[in-house]
Write an enzyme that holds these catalytic residues in place. Structure first.
Site, PDB file in Angstrom:
ATOM      1  N   ARG A 178     -14.171  -6.011   0.608  1.00  0.00           N
ATOM      2  CA  ARG A 178     -12.984  -6.834   0.832  1.00  0.00           C
ATOM      3  C   ARG A 178     -11.833  -5.908   1.213  1.00  0.00           C
ATOM      4  O   ARG A 178     -11.438  -5.059   0.408  1.00  0.00           O
ATOM      5  CB  ARG A 178     -12.654  -7.619  -0.446  1.00  0.00           C
ATOM      6  CG  ARG A 178     -11.345  -8.375  -0.394  1.00  0.00           C
ATOM      7  CD  ARG A 178     -11.104  -9.175  -1.673  1.00  0.00           C
ATOM      8  NE  ARG A 178      -9.856  -9.903  -1.566  1.00  0.00           N
ATOM      9  CZ  ARG A 178      -8.722  -9.584  -2.201  1.00  0.00           C
ATOM     10  NH1 ARG A 178      -8.693  -8.568  -3.036  1.00  0.00           N
ATOM     11  NH2 ARG A 178      -7.633 -10.292  -2.017  1.00  0.00           N
ATOM     12  N   HIS A 224      -2.151  -9.159   2.995  1.00  0.00           N
ATOM     13  CA  HIS A 224      -2.015  -8.540   1.670  1.00  0.00           C
ATOM     14  C   HIS A 224      -0.649  -7.846   1.649  1.00  0.00           C
ATOM     15  O   HIS A 224      -0.538  -6.648   1.502  1.00  0.00           O
ATOM     16  CB  HIS A 224      -3.187  -7.585   1.411  1.00  0.00           C
ATOM     17  CG  HIS A 224      -3.433  -7.277  -0.044  1.00  0.00           C
ATOM     18  ND1 HIS A 224      -4.660  -7.423  -0.645  1.00  0.00           N
ATOM     19  CD2 HIS A 224      -2.606  -6.823  -1.016  1.00  0.00           C
ATOM     20  CE1 HIS A 224      -4.584  -7.064  -1.922  1.00  0.00           C
ATOM     21  NE2 HIS A 224      -3.338  -6.683  -2.170  1.00  0.00           N
ATOM     22  N   GLU A 227      -2.901 -13.285  -3.206  1.00  0.00           N
ATOM     23  CA  GLU A 227      -1.892 -13.476  -4.241  1.00  0.00           C
ATOM     24  C   GLU A 227      -0.539 -13.912  -3.687  1.00  0.00           C
ATOM     25  O   GLU A 227       0.459 -13.180  -3.796  1.00  0.00           O
ATOM     26  CB  GLU A 227      -1.726 -12.200  -5.071  1.00  0.00           C
ATOM     27  CG  GLU A 227      -2.997 -11.767  -5.773  1.00  0.00           C
ATOM     28  CD  GLU A 227      -2.773 -10.654  -6.797  1.00  0.00           C
ATOM     29  OE1 GLU A 227      -1.651 -10.135  -6.881  1.00  0.00           O
ATOM     30  OE2 GLU A 227      -3.721 -10.322  -7.528  1.00  0.00           O
ATOM     31  N   ASN A 280      -8.247 -13.331  -8.766  1.00  0.00           N
ATOM     32  CA  ASN A 280      -7.962 -11.971  -9.237  1.00  0.00           C
ATOM     33  C   ASN A 280      -7.577 -12.052 -10.705  1.00  0.00           C
ATOM     34  O   ASN A 280      -6.740 -12.875 -11.088  1.00  0.00           O
ATOM     35  CB  ASN A 280      -6.808 -11.345  -8.452  1.00  0.00           C
ATOM     36  CG  ASN A 280      -7.190 -11.040  -7.016  1.00  0.00           C
ATOM     37  OD1 ASN A 280      -8.343 -11.217  -6.616  1.00  0.00           O
ATOM     38  ND2 ASN A 280      -6.229 -10.587  -6.232  1.00  0.00           N
ATOM     39  N   TYR A 332      -6.681  -9.738 -14.332  1.00  0.00           N
ATOM     40  CA  TYR A 332      -6.454  -8.462 -15.023  1.00  0.00           C
ATOM     41  C   TYR A 332      -6.160  -8.620 -16.517  1.00  0.00           C
ATOM     42  O   TYR A 332      -6.598  -7.812 -17.318  1.00  0.00           O
ATOM     43  CB  TYR A 332      -5.296  -7.700 -14.359  1.00  0.00           C
ATOM     44  CG  TYR A 332      -5.661  -7.217 -12.966  1.00  0.00           C
ATOM     45  CD1 TYR A 332      -6.363  -6.041 -12.792  1.00  0.00           C
ATOM     46  CD2 TYR A 332      -5.345  -7.974 -11.845  1.00  0.00           C
ATOM     47  CE1 TYR A 332      -6.745  -5.604 -11.528  1.00  0.00           C
ATOM     48  CE2 TYR A 332      -5.724  -7.548 -10.572  1.00  0.00           C
ATOM     49  CZ  TYR A 332      -6.418  -6.367 -10.424  1.00  0.00           C
ATOM     50  OH  TYR A 332      -6.807  -5.938  -9.182  1.00  0.00           O
ATOM     51  N   GLU A 344     -10.792  -9.585  -7.371  1.00  0.00           N
ATOM     52  CA  GLU A 344     -10.219  -8.339  -7.905  1.00  0.00           C
ATOM     53  C   GLU A 344     -10.351  -8.357  -9.410  1.00  0.00           C
ATOM     54  O   GLU A 344     -10.034  -9.359 -10.058  1.00  0.00           O
ATOM     55  CB  GLU A 344      -8.727  -8.182  -7.598  1.00  0.00           C
ATOM     56  CG  GLU A 344      -8.403  -7.771  -6.202  1.00  0.00           C
ATOM     57  CD  GLU A 344      -6.898  -7.580  -5.995  1.00  0.00           C
ATOM     58  OE1 GLU A 344      -6.169  -7.252  -6.957  1.00  0.00           O
ATOM     59  OE2 GLU A 344      -6.454  -7.778  -4.855  1.00  0.00           O
TER      60      GLU A 344
END
Ligand code: FCB
Length: 476
Positions: free
Chosen positions: A78, A122, A167, A296, A298, A373
């Site tokens: 990606r 991005h 995002e 994504n 985290y 991600e």
């Protein structure tokens, strides 16, 4: 004895990067200036004044990087296309050299048996478009669709998945409300307009890509927030979590997957904007069928209803700013999460990823999911033997991939996982200080060195089963 977690044979294992974070070569081939060039060159905007001028020099070393991907056995890569590299001013002329760079990269990936997963945006908007208002200007959405259409023509069916945006929450709210990302604006109303125009850009571009490629697989990647009330018994805290879910998640999921902005979001932000930037027909445009939703992940957040002002705790994991990215939610406090933490200060909570995937599947059972991600920054050190024994990163990856397995067990339709990141890179406002790569970059020599986590990930891909976190990593 417990058996190792096995993943479906067709589960896609990948790694992710983004153009401005790795490419460098910012003046090569007639590349135009992006908002991140401008922002990173503005004193005080990035840690240590770091810029993406050289980054990982991937623009010149991409063949070597593809060889690393092939050695890892990646099923997919990606990466993002730098809009100003292929269309320097964001409108008008395209750059043949810029397009050739990505076309050659895609050819090399396909030749190596690696599926190219393209992200069209991005965060590196052409500066000329920012000078005309950037994402706060509706025209940007139409220009983005024209750029997307051209890339669909150029790269065609060689691309496995077309991701419009990465995002948009960060692009819209960190870029236009808290200002910790480019272009560094701090205006809540502008941020909401920017967010709507990002959503519109997704719809217009998705339709343009399908217009060229028919069956193209279409995606968008969101950083969805796993947000919980600090005190689940407090109606005020539960409402704070609802509000953050609206302005953090449903502001995208609503128009993308339900064809409408949530009524509570409109009410929460009525004192900021009247939403007149939403024109007739926009929601139908945005509601283009998605083949896969990129997620994504985290960390997690806990919130409570507090008081607006200087004392409002904002441990939301984003860089500090006097202005909140949480437009309309100035009195929502983000309380410090229990650790452990990564070098970003983000709490490590793998179960949050299971919860997110399972709840998305419950709400949108017909939308396949992909973790686009996940990964961690730690203070990596090169050991005396020249290796990077990044045991904490391996543990992080192990536990989060296990969490994806748990979501599969619970019935979530998860098709793949991409580690962030293939390479150490320019971590936006934090510059080169935060290292996320499974491959180390020595920023003096630009040499690439596999960290232990890269060997561990290769073993996972090779076997399709989760190696123990203690897997003896250094077997080149
Ligand atoms: C995400 C970004 C990515 C990287 C990681 C750590 O928000 O998409 O570029 O910075 O965080």
């Amino acid at each position: 004895m417990s058996t190792a977690r096995a993943f479906p044979a067709d589960f896609l294992w990948g790694a992710a990067t983004a153009a401005y974070q790795i490419e460098g070569g910012v003046t090569d081939g007639g590349r135009g200036v992006s908002i991140w060039d401008t922002f990173s060159h503005t004193p005080g905007r990035t840690l240590g004044g770091d810029t993406g001028d050289v980054a990982g020099d991937h623009f010149h070393r991409w063949r070597e990087d593809v060889a690393h991907m092939a050695d890892l056995g990646l099923g997919a890569y990606r990466f993002s296309i730098s809009w100003p590299r292929v269309q320097p001013g964001g409108s008008g002329e395209f750059s043949p050299e810029g397009i050739a760079f990505y076309s050659d990269l895609v050819d090399a990936l396909v030749a190596a048996g690696i599926e190219p997963v393209v992200t069209l945006y991005h965060w590196d908007l052409p500066q000329e478009l920012q000078d005309a208002g950037g994402w706060a200007n509706r025209a940007t959405a139409h220009l983005f669709a024209a750029y997307a259409e051209r890339m669909a023509r150029e790269l065609g069916a060689r691309v496995a998945i077309w991701t419009t945006l990465n995002e948009p929450w960060c692009a819209g709210f960190l870029g236009y409300a808290s200002g910790v990302h480019a272009p560094g604006c701090t205006d809540g109303a502008q941020a909401l307009a920017a967010v709507h125009h990002l959503n519109l850009a997704h719809g217009l571009a998705g339709r343009a890509i399908r217009g060229v490629l028919g069956e193209a697989k279409l995606s968008i990647t969101l950083n969805l927030h796993v947000v919980r009330p600090e005190d689940p018994a407090s109606a005020a805290d539960v409402d704070a979590a609802r509000q953050i879910d609206a302005v953090g998640n449903r502001v995208f999921l609503g128009p993308l997957l339900d064809g409408a902005y949530p009524a509570d979001l409109i009410a929460d932000t009525a004192h900021v904007t009247d939403w007149s930037f939403v024109h007739d027909g926009d929601l139908a445009t945005i509601h283009v069928p998605l083949d896969v939703l990129g997620v994504n992940y985290y960390a997690t957040s806990r919130v409570r209803r507090g008081v607006a002002g200087a004392d409002c705790e904002q441990a939301d994991g984003h860089a500090d700013s006097a202005a909140t990215p949480w437009v309309g939610a100035d009195d929502v406090e983000f309380v410090q999460q229990p650790g452990p933490y990564t070098a970003m200060g983000w709490n490590i909570e793998p179960a949050g990823l299971t919860d997110l995937l399972v709840s998305l599947h419950a709400t949108y059972p017909h939308t396949p999911l992909m973790v686009t991600e996940n990964g961690a920054a730690f203070g990596d050190e090169v050991a005396a033997d020249g290796a990077v024994h990044d045991a904490r990163r391996i543990a992080y990856l192990h536990d989060h991939i296990e969490a994806v397995g748990a979501a599969l067990d619970a019935g979530a339709d998860v098709r793949g996982y991409f580690v962030w990141s293939l390479l150490d890179n320019f971590e936006w406002a934090y510059g080169y200080d935060r290292r996320f790569g499974i491959i180390r970059i020595d920023y003096d020599t630009l040499a690439r060195t596999w960290k232990d986590s890269a060997f561990w990930y290769r073993e996972l891909i090779r076997t399709g089963t989760l190696p123990p976190a203690s897997f003896p990593a250094c077997v080149p």
